[in-house]
Design an enzyme around this catalytic site. Structure first.
Site, PDB file in Angstrom:
ATOM      1  N   LYS A 180     -58.249 -34.102 -78.155  1.00  0.00           N
ATOM      2  CA  LYS A 180     -58.101 -32.677 -78.476  1.00  0.00           C
ATOM      3  C   LYS A 180     -58.364 -32.425 -79.957  1.00  0.00           C
ATOM      4  O   LYS A 180     -59.019 -31.431 -80.324  1.00  0.00           O
ATOM      5  CB  LYS A 180     -56.703 -32.204 -78.095  1.00  0.00           C
ATOM      6  CG  LYS A 180     -56.354 -30.798 -78.561  1.00  0.00           C
ATOM      7  CD  LYS A 180     -57.292 -29.736 -78.001  1.00  0.00           C
ATOM      8  CE  LYS A 180     -56.784 -28.342 -78.379  1.00  0.00           C
ATOM      9  NZ  LYS A 180     -57.727 -27.293 -77.979  1.00  0.00           N
ATOM     10  N   LYS A 249     -53.580 -26.558 -89.154  1.00  0.00           N
ATOM     11  CA  LYS A 249     -52.656 -27.593 -88.678  1.00  0.00           C
ATOM     12  C   LYS A 249     -53.399 -28.684 -87.926  1.00  0.00           C
ATOM     13  O   LYS A 249     -53.200 -29.876 -88.163  1.00  0.00           O
ATOM     14  CB  LYS A 249     -51.582 -26.946 -87.804  1.00  0.00           C
ATOM     15  CG  LYS A 249     -50.575 -27.910 -87.193  1.00  0.00           C
ATOM     16  CD  LYS A 249     -50.908 -28.304 -85.768  1.00  0.00           C
ATOM     17  CE  LYS A 249     -50.914 -27.129 -84.818  1.00  0.00           C
ATOM     18  NZ  LYS A 249     -51.236 -27.570 -83.429  1.00  0.00           N
TER      19      LYS A 249
END
Length: 306
Positions: A180, A249
């Protein structure tokens, strides 16, 4: 074989989670949700038949399979640990083999640590992060990349297919989160590339429409391009609802992973720093396609649709 379906728990019924949870309950799974700061999605799910738990511990006590769909590793760790956490509520004596599925985009180092803690409690911890947008979450056609033992994946696959159109089992725990982060690096790299290219085009005397007439009809067009460009072309802020702070992030997590691996990542460092700059400028809650406005500003240009 029993026809009794497992009870599903869901924590994080926000932009992505609401659609996922809706698909679970409307496709016949008993659903328990934990309260969310925004009451509307919780109340909607309750109107469809879901029950509400007041804590992660209470939710784990009632569920066989739990989904987490929160911001990142700090939030996942807080939900897992402590006297009111999921591990405290997952009692192997009452529910053998509870499965916790982390659909967040998390740090693989944290994922492996939590998986070890869960295993010590007789609980399975799985990573199944998401790709695509809230639109696909509502439609039940998200993509997910899964890290799980084969026997655990076999148990959860029918549940995942309630909200995912594409389910890829990559192998052991943590591979989902690793993939991911790589996926999001490619996506955010495209965002940075499109933003810079549009700024250069405009300084060269080309319009956004002319840029799109070529790129949007050629080999470099992609589904990501289509949603990203809706902001610059049509001022549509809902086409690609992923915040700058979340993108930053994810790029921090990937930089950490690359560092642990000893990988050379100069392009990713530049992409990360561009999102860092926009967040530092107080624009962290804007959506990723609005990066084009930020890069335009750096180049002394007004927003493309301003």
């Amino acid at each position: 074989m029993s026809d009794v379906r497992p009870v599903i728990g869901f924590i994080g019924v926000g932009l992505m989670g609401h659609g996922m949870a809706k698909n679970l309950v409307t496709k016949g799974y008993p659903l328990v949700v934990m309260g969310h700061r925004k009451r509307e999605p919780v109340e909607h799910l309750k109107s469809l038949g879901a029950r509400e738990a007041s804590s992660a511990r209470e939710l784990a006590m009632a569920c066989d399979i739990v989904h987490l769909c929160v911001t990142g590793s700090p939030q996942v760790e807080a939900l897992m640990r402590g006297p009111d956490g999921l591990l405290a509520g997952a009692d192997p004596a009452k529910r053998a083999g509870t499965i916790i599925i982390d659909c967040s985009t998390s740090n693989p180092v944290s994922t492996l640590a939590l998986a070890a803690e869960a295993q010590a409690r007789g609980v399975h911890f799985v990573d199944a992060p998401l790709s695509r947008t809230p639109k696909e979450a509502e439609a039940g056609t998200l993509d997910t990349m899964v890290g799980a033992a084969p026997e655990v994946f076999a148990r959860i696959e029918p549940v995942l297919r309630c909200w995912a159109g594409q389910v890829v089992h990559l192998g052991p725990v943590s591979l989902g989160h690793k993939m991911k982060l790589i996926n999001n690096f490619v996506a955010m790299g495209y965002a940075a590339l499109y933003s810079e290219a549009m700024a250069i085009a405009r300084k060269a005397g080309l319009s956004i429409e002319q840029f799109h007439a070529v790129i949007g009809s050629g080999r470099m067009r992609s589904p990501f391009y289509d949603t990203f460009m809706q902001w610059s072309l049509n001022h549509d802020e809902n086409a690609h609802r992923f915040t700058i702070s979340n993108a930053h992030k994810d790029m921090r997590y990937l930089a950490s992973m690359a560092g642990e691996l000893g990988a050379v990542n100069p392009i990713q460092a530049d992409v990360k720093n561009l999102f860092a700059a926009m967040e530092a400028a107080g624009q962290g809650e804007r959506f990723v396609p609005m990066l084009a406005d930020f890069v335009a500003g750096i180049n002394a240009l007004p927003p493309a649709n301003g």
